[in-house]
Design a protein around this motif. Structure first.
Motif, short mmCIF file in Angstrom:
data_model
loop_
_atom_site.label_atom_id
_atom_site.label_comp_id
_atom_site.label_asym_id
_atom_site.label_seq_id
_atom_site.Cartn_x
_atom_site.Cartn_y
_atom_site.Cartn_z
N THR A 107 0.82 -1.21 0.00
CA THR A 107 0.00 0.00 0.00
C THR A 107 0.85 1.26 0.00
N ARG A 108 1.96 1.25 0.75
CA ARG A 108 2.80 2.45 0.79
C ARG A 108 3.44 2.72 -0.56
N ALA A 109 3.92 1.67 -1.23
CA ALA A 109 4.52 1.86 -2.56
C ALA A 109 3.47 2.29 -3.57
N ILE A 110 2.25 1.76 -3.44
CA ILE A 110 1.17 2.17 -4.33
C ILE A 110 0.84 3.64 -4.13
N ALA A 111 0.78 4.08 -2.87
CA ALA A 111 0.50 5.49 -2.60
C ALA A 111 1.61 6.38 -3.15
N THR A 112 2.85 5.93 -3.05
CA THR A 112 3.96 6.73 -3.57
C THR A 112 3.89 6.84 -5.09
N GLU A 113 3.62 5.72 -5.76
CA GLU A 113 3.54 5.74 -7.23
C GLU A 113 2.34 6.53 -7.71
N THR A 114 1.22 6.44 -6.99
CA THR A 114 0.02 7.18 -7.38
C THR A 114 0.22 8.68 -7.22
N ALA A 115 0.99 9.08 -6.21
CA ALA A 115 1.22 10.51 -5.98
C ALA A 115 2.15 11.13 -7.01
N LEU A 520 -7.97 -0.47 -4.87
CA LEU A 520 -7.79 -1.74 -4.19
C LEU A 520 -7.20 -1.54 -2.79
N ALA A 521 -6.17 -0.70 -2.69
CA ALA A 521 -5.57 -0.44 -1.39
C ALA A 521 -6.57 0.21 -0.43
N ALA A 522 -7.40 1.11 -0.95
CA ALA A 522 -8.41 1.75 -0.10
C ALA A 522 -9.45 0.75 0.38
N VAL A 523 -9.87 -0.16 -0.50
CA VAL A 523 -10.86 -1.17 -0.10
C VAL A 523 -10.29 -2.12 0.95
N VAL A 524 -9.06 -2.56 0.75
CA VAL A 524 -8.44 -3.48 1.70
C VAL A 524 -8.26 -2.80 3.06
N LYS A 525 -7.90 -1.53 3.05
CA LYS A 525 -7.73 -0.81 4.32
C LYS A 525 -9.06 -0.57 5.02
N ALA A 526 -10.10 -0.31 4.25
CA ALA A 526 -11.40 0.00 4.85
C ALA A 526 -12.14 -1.23 5.35
N VAL A 532 -7.80 -11.39 1.73
CA VAL A 532 -6.85 -10.93 0.71
C VAL A 532 -5.96 -12.10 0.36
N PRO A 533 -6.28 -12.85 -0.70
CA PRO A 533 -5.48 -14.03 -1.04
C PRO A 533 -4.09 -13.65 -1.54
N LYS A 534 -3.22 -14.62 -1.52
CA LYS A 534 -1.85 -14.39 -1.94
C LYS A 534 -1.76 -14.05 -3.42
N ALA A 535 -2.61 -14.68 -4.23
CA ALA A 535 -2.59 -14.39 -5.67
C ALA A 535 -2.94 -12.94 -5.95
N ALA A 576 -6.25 -8.06 -10.23
CA ALA A 576 -6.20 -7.99 -8.77
C ALA A 576 -7.47 -7.38 -8.20
N PHE A 577 -7.95 -6.32 -8.82
CA PHE A 577 -9.13 -5.64 -8.29
C PHE A 577 -10.38 -6.51 -8.43
N PHE A 578 -10.47 -7.25 -9.53
CA PHE A 578 -11.63 -8.11 -9.75
C PHE A 578 -11.28 -9.58 -9.52
#
Length: 637
Positions: A107-115, A520-526, A532-535, A576-578
């Motif tokens: 999630t942290r890397a996703i937030a960094t890349e999104t920003a 996806l990160a927001a849904v998992v956090k909320a 959250v499977p490994k795949a 991943a999202f679906f």
């Protein structure tokens, strides 16, 4: 869970705990003691007949529990203990099968890349070639235009002597010959493969006898080369201004994909249209479905036409277009013929001035009937298809013209339905009083009629992909500047246009991938109770890695690699999202657990453990009483 539900749940658990404590206390406490004088009171009441003989004195009750000092049997206790032990051993199995698995997501890397800023490309390089000796004003005007242009990196090279003579020889050739020469030398001129070329071709008046244009002419080729035909020796201010404008427009045409001025979305700065590339799947696939729809194929009032889709349509037209767009994605094609596919709109009215039936633009949204059986293999491709319909009107509504918003006939006699496809109305040669085609017998759409219909369909495909419906043409209001283009053969897409589409696709794919990962990160956090499977975590990691590779490739100027990585990133992010395991069956909120487990386990476990407590209490009391009886017997002896 609201306050009332919490109160009810707490009260239920308190009642269960109180009952369990009571049972445990009954196991641990000794046999109840009779109060003083209790034996005499019972015997007196028995003699007076006030109580039954079933009432036992303490000694009689002790003897009933002691049973002569015999040790109690453990069979009943073992049965109860084994049942309770089985339940206890099943708890880990139940926990393992229902436990929430939450694989770590970056999630942290996703937030960094999104920003970070959106995917951007460096301005493409345009190599400008012109003769040095022809005119110093020409060289000066081109250099000034190159310095002021921000759309592309213009690198000017002035050729001397013999090399400049080669440009004069090219000026005598036709546009098709120049385009063929430019495409043949694109791989062997020493410049990188993805660079563009702008060539100035000065010509003498006697060399231009067949040219019907005056002043400066900008010609856009089918590859990555644009050339400017300018009269040799012209150095007036008006001509120099047209040359500067042609230089700027050529750079914008190659870099931004728009040759008519104005604003355009190229993907260089990361901006993409909101609805761009909607027909394409995340991994870059699309289905082009072509349908020949006969409105009334009956003998009295219609035409019955078919086509040889494989040989006449797919091999001659669509295969070249799919090959030209292969860098953008995989385009699959299929065709069919429909009969009795009448338009759903109102009956077109007769226009005496145009000598044809007309359908105004206000009726076009109702033209396509929802009952048309436009069957496709969308289930296998998992992509929304683009439909292209060639509509053959009935003989009593023929010829039929499609009007634009200004009331003029559409040049292609068709219209585009955003997100769905397009419709081309084809009026058979038998229209206008010629009767039905061969008395209702089936004929084939072929020749020039088929060619015009396919050109219109390819133009609609260009519009749906974000390009102009036709190649660049002369519509700029400049006195000494004309624009024309070399037809892109049967493909319908020039190489520089596909480059623009690939840049847009890369920017759109990268942005969509980051949006999906962020969601996806927001849904998992909320939802901390969500599985959250490994795949899923691996797919999110792959999407993030591909997005970073796409950004690196864009910075290095590797357009093709950036497009591939952006496409892979989008595909992994969507998978991943679906992910099929993120469904409600694996989502266990607290309310759901209580609603499922309490009615199922409480009526079963409570009697089981209560019976166990009773059996333990019985065994303990029997053991104590038997031991006390043996102790008394030993003392008496």
């Amino acid at each position: 869970m609201d306050d009332m539900e919490r109160f009810a749940t707490t009260a239920l658990f308190l009642l269960v705990i109180v009952r369990v404590v009571k049972e445990v206390k009954g196991v641990l406490e000794p046999m109840p003691r009779w109060p003083a004088g209790g034996r005499e009171a019972i015997e007196r009441k028995k003699s007076e007949g006030e109580v039954d003989d079933d009432w036992l004195t303490p000694e009689e009750e002790f003897e009933r529990w002691a049973k002569g000092g015999a040790r109690p049997g453990s069979k009943r206790l073992l049965v109860s203990v084994s049942q309770a032990l089985l339940v206890v051993l099943a708890v880990p199995v139940w926990w393992r099968t229902t436990a929430i698995v939450r694989a770590p997501i970056p999630t942290r890397a996703i937030a960094t890349e999104t920003a970070m800023p959106p995917l951007t490309f460096e301005p493409p390089v345009v190599h400008v070639t012109l003769p040095r000796h022809d005119s110093s004003e020409l060289v000066s005007a081109v250099l000034k235009a190159a310095a002021a242009c921000s759309a592309a990196d213009l690198r000017v090279r002035a050729l001397p002597g013999v090399e400049a003579t080669r440009l004069a020889e090219l000026a005598r050739l036709t546009d098709l010959d120049v385009d063929e020469w430019a495409n043949s030398r694109s791989d062997g001129d020493g410049t990188p493969a993805g660079d563009y070329h702008l060539v100035f071709l000065p010509h003498r008046p006697q060399d231009d006898d067949d040219d019907d244009t005056e002043g400066v002419t900008l010609v856009v080729g089918s590859g990555r080369t644009v050339w400017v035909r300018v009269r040799s020796g012209a150095d007036d201010a008006e001509t120099m201004g047209s040359i500067a404008l042609a230089t700027r427009l050529a750079a914008e045409c190659l870099a931004l994909g728009k040759c008519e001025g104005g604003t355009a979305v190229s993907g260089l700065d990361g901006r993409v249209p909101e609805s761009d590339f909607s027909p394409l799947t995340p991994d870059g696939r699309a289905l082009l479905s072509f349908t020949l729809a006969n409105a009334s194929p009956d003998r009295e009032r219609g035409h019955a036409y078919s086509w040889r889709f494989g040989s006449d349509v797919e091999d001659r037209f669509l295969r070249h277009a799919s090959a030209a767009l292969s860098r953008l994605g995989g385009f699959e094609t299929e065709g069919q013929v429909l009969y009795h596919a009448k338009s759903a709109g109102e009956r077109p009215r007769w226009d005496g001035d145009k000598k044809a039936f007309v359908t105004p633009s206000s009726e076009l949204p109702f033209f396509v009937d929802s009952e048309w059986s436009l069957d496709t293999s969308v289930g296998e491709l998992a992509a929304k298809p683009l439909h292209f319909v060639v509509y053959v009107p009935p003989s009593d509504e023929c010829p039929l013209l499609v009007l634009r918003e200004d009331g003029t006939p559409s040049p292609a006699n068709g219209f585009v339905v955003p997100g769905w496809g397009g419709v081309v109305v084809w009026n058979p040669p038998t229209c206008g009083g010629g009767g039905s085609s061969d008395g209702g017998n089936k004929s084939y759409l072929s020749g020039s009629d088929l060619e015009r219909a396919m050109e219109a369909a390819v133009g609609q495909l260009r519009q749906l992909l974000g390009l102009s419906p036709s190649p660049p043409h002369a519509d700029i209001n400049e006195p000494k500047l004309n624009i024309r283009s070399v037809p892109a053969s049967s493909a319908g897409f020039a190489t520089w246009e596909v480059d623009v589409l690939v840049r847009r696709r890369a920017a759109a794919g990268h942005r969509a991938a980051m949006d999906s990962l962020d969601s996806l990160a927001a849904v998992v956090k909320a939802m901390p109770e969500m599985d959250v499977p490994k795949a899923l975590a691996e797919a999110a990691g792959e999407a993030l890695s591909e997005a970073r590779l796409a950004r690196e490739a864009a910075v290095d100027g590797r357009l093709e690699d950036a497009a591939v990585h952006a496409r892979n990133s989008h595909a992994h992010a969507e998978s991943a999202f679906f992910h099929p395991q993120i469904i409600s069956l694996l989502y266990f909120p607290q309310e759901y657990k209580l609603a499922v487990y309490i009615p199922l386990f409480l009526p079963t476990l409570f009697p089981l453990f209560t019976g166990l407590m009773w059996d333990v209490r019985f065994y303990v009391r029997r053991t104590r009483c038997a031991a006390e009886h043996r102790r008394r017997a030993g003392k008496a002896e």
